[in-house]
Design a protein around this motif. Structure first.
Motif, PDB file in Angstrom:
ATOM      1  N   ARG A   5      10.614   1.138   2.905  1.00  0.00           N
ATOM      2  CA  ARG A   5       9.309   1.021   2.265  1.00  0.00           C
ATOM      3  C   ARG A   5       9.446   1.263   0.776  1.00  0.00           C
ATOM      4  O   ARG A   5      10.163   2.159   0.341  1.00  0.00           O
ATOM      5  CB  ARG A   5       8.366   2.051   2.852  1.00  0.00           C
ATOM      6  N   TRP A   8       5.561   4.423  -3.655  1.00  0.00           N
ATOM      7  CA  TRP A   8       4.171   4.223  -4.064  1.00  0.00           C
ATOM      8  C   TRP A   8       4.062   3.960  -5.551  1.00  0.00           C
ATOM      9  O   TRP A   8       3.221   3.194  -5.993  1.00  0.00           O
ATOM     10  CB  TRP A   8       3.299   5.418  -3.658  1.00  0.00           C
ATOM     11  N   TRP A   9       4.927   4.575  -6.347  1.00  0.00           N
ATOM     12  CA  TRP A   9       4.815   4.424  -7.794  1.00  0.00           C
ATOM     13  C   TRP A   9       5.202   3.017  -8.253  1.00  0.00           C
ATOM     14  O   TRP A   9       4.723   2.559  -9.286  1.00  0.00           O
ATOM     15  CB  TRP A   9       5.611   5.499  -8.534  1.00  0.00           C
ATOM     16  N   ASP A  11       4.378   0.251  -6.525  1.00  0.00           N
ATOM     17  CA  ASP A  11       3.114  -0.466  -6.327  1.00  0.00           C
ATOM     18  C   ASP A  11       2.095  -0.073  -7.389  1.00  0.00           C
ATOM     19  O   ASP A  11       1.359  -0.923  -7.895  1.00  0.00           O
ATOM     20  CB  ASP A  11       2.544  -0.184  -4.938  1.00  0.00           C
ATOM     21  N   GLY A  61      -3.351   1.635   2.300  1.00  0.00           N
ATOM     22  CA  GLY A  61      -2.100   2.084   1.723  1.00  0.00           C
ATOM     23  C   GLY A  61      -2.278   3.432   1.048  1.00  0.00           C
ATOM     24  O   GLY A  61      -3.166   4.212   1.380  1.00  0.00           O
ATOM     25  N   ASP A  62      -1.454   3.678   0.078  1.00  0.00           N
ATOM     26  CA  ASP A  62      -1.456   4.962  -0.614  1.00  0.00           C
ATOM     27  C   ASP A  62      -2.585   5.026  -1.636  1.00  0.00           C
ATOM     28  O   ASP A  62      -2.691   4.163  -2.510  1.00  0.00           O
ATOM     29  CB  ASP A  62      -0.106   5.155  -1.308  1.00  0.00           C
ATOM     30  N   ARG A  63      -3.436   6.026  -1.532  1.00  0.00           N
ATOM     31  CA  ARG A  63      -4.576   6.169  -2.449  1.00  0.00           C
ATOM     32  C   ARG A  63      -4.115   6.408  -3.884  1.00  0.00           C
ATOM     33  O   ARG A  63      -4.861   6.176  -4.819  1.00  0.00           O
ATOM     34  CB  ARG A  63      -5.480   7.312  -2.000  1.00  0.00           C
ATOM     35  N   ARG A  64      -2.888   6.885  -4.057  1.00  0.00           N
ATOM     36  CA  ARG A  64      -2.362   7.131  -5.409  1.00  0.00           C
ATOM     37  C   ARG A  64      -2.226   5.836  -6.193  1.00  0.00           C
ATOM     38  O   ARG A  64      -2.332   5.844  -7.422  1.00  0.00           O
ATOM     39  CB  ARG A  64      -1.027   7.855  -5.340  1.00  0.00           C
TER      40      ARG A  64
END
Length: 157
Positions: A5, A8-9, A11, A61-64
């Motif tokens: 995966r 997140w950063w 994305d 997905g990631d809220r961040r």
């Protein structure tokens, strides 16, 4: 084959760059309705920017990722606004509006049937709600939040 995966950063950087680009690109427009010409000029792709943020919220997905995109959008706006020297209270008001727009975007995505990840899919029975939220409620909320900040700080146009 083992798939990893993406962090997140990564994305967050991609979405933030797209938001920055949509705010920066200037597009010439002109409007004619019922044979009446309206003033023409330049505009940014802020509608595409708002739609991208709603799409990210809908996909989940990631809220961040969404938080980083809103933070980057605020920084970009603040940097451009510094050239016009807005008052401190206007910058604070706009920051509050951006936080409220972030929450509004997440709420609208939930009301529209998101997040659409995993086994959760948009069904035909939910299309009216999806369209009503995405095409009416979401942009109306964004517009009202922006207008309130402008109106409370003297921009009464």
């Amino acid at each position: 084959m083992v798939t990893r995966r993406r962090a997140w950063w990564v994305d967050a950087c991609l979405v933030s760059f797209a938001c920055w680009l949509f705010q920066s690109v200037s597009v010439e427009y002109s409007a004619r309705f019922f044979h009446h010409a309206y003033p023409t000029g330049d505009a940014s792709l802020v509608h595409a920017h708002a739609g991208l943020l709603l799409g990210v919220a809908l996909l989940g997905g990631d809220r961040r990722v969404l938080a980083a995109a809103f933070f980057t959008s605020f920084l970009h706006w603040w940097w451009r606004a510094r050239l016009e020297a807005p008052t401190e209270s206007y910058a604070v008001g706009f920051a509050v509006a951006m936080v409220l727009q972030w929450r509004w975007t997440e709420w609208c995505a939930r009301w529209a049937g998101g997040p659409l990840r995993g086994a959760h899919r948009l069904r035909v029975s939910g299309m009216f709600r999806y369209a009503a939220v995405g095409l009416f409620l979401f942009p109306t909320g964004w517009t009202l939040l922006s207008a309130i900040v402008g109106w409370t700080h003297g921009d009464r146009s």
